[in-house]
Design an enzyme around this catalytic site. Structure first.
Site, short mmCIF file in Angstrom:
data_model
loop_
_atom_site.label_atom_id
_atom_site.label_comp_id
_atom_site.label_asym_id
_atom_site.label_seq_id
_atom_site.Cartn_x
_atom_site.Cartn_y
_atom_site.Cartn_z
N ASP A 48 0.83 -1.20 0.11
CA ASP A 48 -0.05 -0.08 -0.05
C ASP A 48 0.96 1.24 0.02
O ASP A 48 2.02 1.20 0.33
CB ASP A 48 -0.84 -0.18 1.25
CG ASP A 48 -2.05 -1.17 1.42
OD1 ASP A 48 -2.12 -1.56 0.27
OD2 ASP A 48 -2.47 -1.40 2.35
N TYR A 76 5.79 -8.49 8.61
CA TYR A 76 5.46 -7.31 8.73
C TYR A 76 5.54 -6.88 10.21
O TYR A 76 5.05 -7.58 11.16
CB TYR A 76 4.02 -7.18 8.59
CG TYR A 76 3.51 -7.44 6.93
CD1 TYR A 76 3.63 -6.46 6.07
CD2 TYR A 76 3.15 -8.80 6.67
CE1 TYR A 76 3.28 -6.77 4.53
CE2 TYR A 76 2.71 -8.79 5.36
CZ TYR A 76 2.94 -7.99 4.36
OH TYR A 76 2.44 -8.13 3.16
N ASP A 90 -6.97 1.40 7.82
CA ASP A 90 -5.80 2.20 8.31
C ASP A 90 -5.93 3.66 8.32
O ASP A 90 -7.14 4.23 8.32
CB ASP A 90 -4.68 1.73 6.95
CG ASP A 90 -5.04 2.37 5.90
OD1 ASP A 90 -6.11 3.16 5.52
OD2 ASP A 90 -4.59 1.76 4.61
N ARG A 181 -4.15 -5.08 7.70
CA ARG A 181 -5.35 -4.24 8.17
C ARG A 181 -6.51 -4.99 8.71
O ARG A 181 -6.90 -4.53 9.64
CB ARG A 181 -5.56 -3.23 6.91
CG ARG A 181 -4.87 -2.33 6.41
CD ARG A 181 -4.88 -1.80 5.30
NE ARG A 181 -5.19 -2.26 3.91
CZ ARG A 181 -6.12 -2.14 3.03
NH1 ARG A 181 -6.97 -1.36 3.29
NH2 ARG A 181 -5.99 -2.90 2.08
#
Length: 302
Positions: A48, A76, A90, A181
């Site tokens: 993203d 992550y 987000d 997310r």
């Protein structure tokens, strides 16, 4: 004055980019391709725009190894901001729910094991998943209600990196298709509150980690030519998680023409779902082994 276009080069390898904040993956590929005057480029797994970290960019023949990277394990590090849910899960989205409840560290530690293993996860409405031929994020931006079906994803580990009253930073090791997310949203819901991702950094994709990463600034600072090319990783680095089989000259010649070959020697494998073969250190092909015979799927021209 007419601007002279730079000649595109048939170079092959990987730029393991530390993608900066607020740059799309497509923009990152375009920038790297331009800096290296590469004839062909693509990325192995979208990040993203608001995320940073490892974006493997394949140049030339390395694009044939993109599926192996996309299927690789990811790591992550992400921060959950507690108390606000957003349309995008987000910081980019609009706030759609709030809560005064905050997660204490003990409760957070207790709930994380629920999210380890193969779990069902509902992707965010703002995602690239197609619904009746349209991207979910396009439908969501047009004001349509998007309900995506839950799908199984694999979570290997989750740990707390840092915990505070308003936010907590976690690290997750996961498989293909996992939405961080969604993970943040669901962890918050399991704790009886709401939350969204405020920061997201991809620290590893397959064999590539932060230690391999180069930045746009590093590429721009290096002189065009050999100095800049030296920042590329070889094509074979993208296949490091697969078994390598070394061939002799005769076998290599057959595989380079797309033909299957019988593997010989006491250590030759009889069955492998996925592997790669080489000759004198160069990647020849990826494929499988069935009944002692290597069958190429993708042949590399290096």
């Amino acid at each position: 004055m007419t601007q002279v276009r730079s000649k595109k080069r048939a170079i092959s390898g990987w730029i393991v980019l530390d993608k900066p904040y607020d740059m799309t993956s497509t923009q990152a590929v375009g920038k790297v391709r331009w800096l290296l005057s590469a004839a062909k480029a693509g990325h192995a797994g979208t990040l993203d725009p608001l995320a940073t970290g490892i974006l493997p960019i394949a140049l030339g023949e390395a694009t044939k190894a993109v599926p192996q990277i996309q299927d690789g394990t990811k790591v992550y590090r992400f921060t959950i901001g507690w108390g606000r849910a957003t349309t995008t899960d987000d910081a980019e989205g609009e706030v759609i729910a709030t809560s005064d409840k905050r997660a204490d560290q003990g409760a957070l530690e207790a709930v994380l094991p629920r999210f380890i293993g193969t779990i069902l996860q509902r992707p965010p409405a703002f995602s690239a998943i197609k619904v009746d031929g349209e991207r979910a994020y396009d439908l969501a931006r047009a004001g349509e209600t998007v309900e995506l079906a839950a799908r199984p994803v694999d979570i290997d580990t989750i740990s707390i990196v840092e915990h505070g009253g308003e936010a907590s930073t976690l690290e997750v090791t996961c498989g293909k298709g996992t939405y961080v997310r969604s993970l943040a949203r669901d962890i918050a819901e399991a704790l009886g509150t709401v939350g969204h991702v405020t920061k997201l950094h991809r620290a590893a994709v397959g064999p590539f980690t932060d230690a391999d990463a180069v930045t746009i600034d590093m590429l721009e600072a290096a002189e065009a030519g050999p100095a800049r090319d030296a920042l590329m990783a070889p094509v074979a680095r993208g296949l490091a998680d697969l078994k390598e089989i070394r061939l002799d000259a005769g076998q290599a010649g057959a595989v380079s023409h797309g033909n299957s070959v019988l593997l010989t020697g006491a250590a030759a494998p009889a069955q492998l779902d996925e592997c790669w073969v080489s000759f004198k250190g160069q990647v020849l092909a990826t494929g499988s082994v069935e009944y002692g015979q290597f069958k190429p799927r993708r042949v590399f021209n290096l």
